[in-house]
Design an enzyme around this catalytic site. Structure first.
Site: not given
Length: 299
Positions: A46-48
């Protein structure tokens, strides 16, 4: 004599409801530390800035990661119209803008091209490898890349809500989907440009964000017996594969890497897992009444 691994031989899945502002690798590190586990991995980055379900595998459960990664996933996200950014989300530099805005009818029409089997080009800032290096590292150095389009199965892409400034959408897709690419390409198709304002993964295969553990709870229970109550069996990662029961003798053969008879059938050549008393013994290929193991579990 081999070097002893640090930590406990913990095996199973931990469902984390990841908050924004932390990377997936950092979350895996926190889970591994909290459980004092010898080995850890995750099923799908998951993206930050994204939130939602991040399934962390511990110990022997890491062998089931590919089967969870291949499963369908659901995302809910908002696309903001009127701009395109360097990262295709709100964290990037604005590259260009427009005053054009689509209405709901135009949006519904454009979504048709983003369902089913599509091709999408990953964002410049992504984990895709380019000549052995991650695209996000090259992007930070100012390198502009011609990334190759990749196939993606989009099971469903629906409007949840929309207004003049953007739209909230829900998407169910297969492995390798970039929501930021969907937002970027949808904005281009509509002529209004677009980027992801926020993103949440609501479920991934058998794992649901509603059952996710917060990082606050993880840290408050770290290194205590109470934390083990949040460990799910590794077999949960095999939900999409047929389970074939085996005898104790067959289980022993499989654990040693040898083919063994199973007590139920499947399609010839199908990937299955052998179960003895409900526990996973091996993953392999079914052929003529036997399972040919490719991965075995030592739990």
């Amino acid at each position: 004599m081999g070097r002893r691994k640090k930590g406990r031989p913990v095996h199973g899945w931990v469902i984390v409801d990841k908050p924004a502002g932390i990377g997936s690798t950092q979350v895996v590190g926190k889970v591994r530390w909290a459980f004092d586990a010898q080995k850890a991995g995750h099923a799908g980055t998951l993206d930050p800035d994204a939130t939602g379900v991040l399934a962390v595998a511990l110990g022997e459960a890491t062998k089931t990661v590919p089967y969870v990664t291949d499963a369908l996933k659901e995302y809910r996200f908002r696309v903001t119209w009127g701009a395109e950014t360097s990262t295709d989300d709100a964290s990037g530099e604005v590259l260009r803008t427009t005053d054009l805005r689509p209405d709901r009818t135009a949006l519904e029409g454009a979504l048709t091209a983003f369902r089913g089997q599509i091709e999408q080009i990953p964002p410049q800032v992504s984990a895709v490898k380019v000549e052995g290096e991650r695209a996000y590292d090259l992007a930070r150095e100012g390198v502009e890349m011609d990334l190759v389009a990749r196939p993606l199965w989009v099971e469903r892409l629906d409007i949840i809500d929309c207004d003049s400034d953007g739209a909230e959408l829900e998407m169910v897709c297969g492995k390798g989907g970039y929501v930021r690419s969907i937002a970027r390409d949808l904005g281009r198709a509509l002529g209004c440009l677009g980027y992801v304002a926020w993103l949440r993964r609501t479920w991934s295969g058998p794992f649901d964000a509603a059952a996710g553990l917060s990082l606050d709870t993880l840290e408050s229970l770290a290194r205590t017996p109470e934390l083990d109550a949040h460990l799910h069996p590794l077999e949960l990662g095999l939900n999409d594969l047929p389970a074939l029961p085996v005898t104790e003798l067959a289980a022993a053969r499989l654990r040693n890497g040898n083919p063994a008879d199973v007590l139920a059938g499947a399609e010839f050549g199908e990937t299955c897992w052998a179960a003895h008393q409900g526990r996973a013994v091996a993953i392999g290929t079914y052929r003529a009444g036997q399972l040919q193991p490719s991965k075995v579990f030592q739990t």
